[in-house]
Motif scaffolding. Structure first.
Motif, short mmCIF file in Angstrom:
data_model
loop_
_atom_site.label_atom_id
_atom_site.label_comp_id
_atom_site.label_asym_id
_atom_site.label_seq_id
_atom_site.Cartn_x
_atom_site.Cartn_y
_atom_site.Cartn_z
N ASN A 339 0.85 -1.19 0.00
CA ASN A 339 0.00 0.00 0.00
C ASN A 339 0.89 1.25 0.00
N LYS A 340 0.29 2.39 -0.05
CA LYS A 340 1.03 3.64 -0.19
C LYS A 340 2.00 3.85 0.97
N GLU A 341 1.52 3.61 2.19
CA GLU A 341 2.35 3.83 3.37
C GLU A 341 3.55 2.88 3.39
N GLN A 342 3.32 1.61 3.06
CA GLN A 342 4.40 0.62 3.04
C GLN A 342 5.43 0.96 1.97
N LYS A 343 4.91 1.38 0.79
CA LYS A 343 5.83 1.71 -0.30
C LYS A 343 6.69 2.91 0.06
N GLU A 344 6.09 3.92 0.71
CA GLU A 344 6.85 5.10 1.12
C GLU A 344 7.93 4.72 2.13
N PHE A 345 7.62 3.80 3.02
CA PHE A 345 8.62 3.37 4.01
C PHE A 345 9.83 2.75 3.33
N PHE A 346 9.60 1.84 2.41
CA PHE A 346 10.73 1.17 1.76
C PHE A 346 11.48 2.10 0.81
N GLU A 347 10.76 3.09 0.27
CA GLU A 347 11.45 4.08 -0.56
C GLU A 347 12.40 4.91 0.28
N ARG A 348 12.00 5.20 1.53
CA ARG A 348 12.89 5.95 2.42
C ARG A 348 14.10 5.11 2.83
#
Length: 375
Positions: A339-348
């Motif tokens: 989901n968006k939140e998980q993807k943002e975490f791994f992008e960071r």
């Protein structure tokens, strides 16, 4: 402890089939009961030699014996070899003695009358069945009770001596050749080699005086058996007419496939899938084992491909050398959708030094792990 079959025959493991047969004939002639009347030790050696030859003259049994030793033939008479009596020996190997002890294949007058004028004893046919075993039964051994339909001699049956062969089971034929008169022996076609023909029989018996019955047979199966192994239960095959000896029941092993455990020799393998978060933080997991569930602990930061060894949780060795292990293969599961939140975490986390692969020298490569598994 039973004597080594190679030592009994006085040969080495790389002896050829011809050398094995020659060594057995030498022992059989030396310890033949007709040559050693009343000598219990000679009779014992005669039986041991026949047992050794039965195994070593058969390529499949020999390979199994070379791998597992006597343990390969334990339980219910063994997987071939063991428990041989005089009837077995003379019916199977009488031709090896030649005419050294007279009449009908080198028989022995003291046990069942196979020699000089004695009455032969025909062996009944063998029966074959398959038995399915669960992984737990394979690991611990089990006693199975199976129903077997076998032919037995009907009550009230009587036999008379065959007039064609006079009870010998064989007829001789003399032929004139350019080399002189030659004598050959063949199984009597009238009695089929039993030396007897049917005299009286009840109405429920067949033309040979036999009837079909259903019998419950108990089979002791040792721990550690493998798919395709064959167990022999002596005397539980079909009866033979007259004074014959019963055949054997041959039981082939068939193992059921377990849902999660895979067998390799005495070891078991289990594939454990964990999430990235569980691999990072560490977790306690419950997994399958032969006797039920066991709990294992995964340390924080465990790597995919890690193999955890649970000693003594595998299969009992058929040769009595302990128990194998349960090998747990850790597989870190990577999610395919975020989901968006998980993807943002791994992008960071991309480029973060703590997330960069840093294999240690103690971390083995895939090929090293494969090598360790097969060494």
């Amino acid at each position: 402890m039973k004597e080594d079959y190679y030592d009994i025959l006085g040969i080495t493991k790389n002896a050829s089939a011809a050398e094995i047969k020659k060594a057995y004939r030498k022992k059989a002639l030396k310890y033949h009961p007709d040559k050693n009347p009343g000598d219990a030790s000679a009779e014992d050696m005669f039986k041991k030699s026949a047992e050794a030859y039965e195994v070593l003259s058969n390529a499949d049994k020999k390979a199994r014996y070379d791998q597992f030793g006597h343990a390969a033939f334990q339980g219910g008479g063994g997987f071939g070899g063991g428990g041989m009596n005089m009837d077995d020996i003379f019916s199977q190997f009488g031709d090896i003695f030649g005419s050294a002890f007279g009449g009908g294949g080198g028989g022995f007058s003291g046990f069942g009358g196979f020699g000089g004028g004695g009455q032969p004893r025909v062996k009944g046919s063998n029966l074959r069945i398959r038995v399915k075993l669960s992984l737990k039964e394979v690991a611990n051994g089990v006693e199975k009770k199976v129903k077997v339909r076998r032919k037995v001699q009907a009550e009230g049956v009587t036999y008379t001596t065959c007039s064609t062969c006079n009870g010998r089971g064989q007829v001789t034929k003399i032929t004139n050749t350019i080399l002189g008169r030659m004598q050959t022996a063949a199984t009597c076609s009238t009695c089929g080699g039993s030396g007897q023909i049917l005299d009286k029989k009840p109405n429920d018996a067949d033309a040979q005086g036999m009837k079909m019955v259903e019998e419950t047979v108990s089979i002791k199966i040792p721990a550690g058996v493998e798919e395709g192994m064959q167990l022999k239960v002596p005397g539980k095959g079909n009866d033979a007419p007259g004074n014959g000896v019963p055949g054997d029941l041959l039981v082939a092993m068939e193992t059921e496939i377990h849902d999660t455990l895979k067998r390799e020799g005495d070891n078991l393998h289990y594939d454990l899938y964990v999430s990235i978060s569980d691999a990072v933080l560490g977790i306690s997991k419950e997994i399958d084992a032969v006797e039920g569930k066991v709990r294992i602990k995964l340390e924080p930061g465990i790597q995919s491909g890690k193999i955890l060894r649970l000693r003594g949780k595998g299969i009992s060795s058929i040769n009595g050398y302990g128990t194998g292990d349960l090998l747990v293969h850790v597989n870190v599961w990577t999610p395919k959708e975020l989901n968006k939140e998980q993807k943002e975490f791994f992008e960071r986390m991309q480029g973060d030094d703590n997330f960069e692969p840093k294999p240690e020298k103690s971390d083995k490569s895939f090929f090293e792990k494969v090598k360790d598994m097969f060494s």
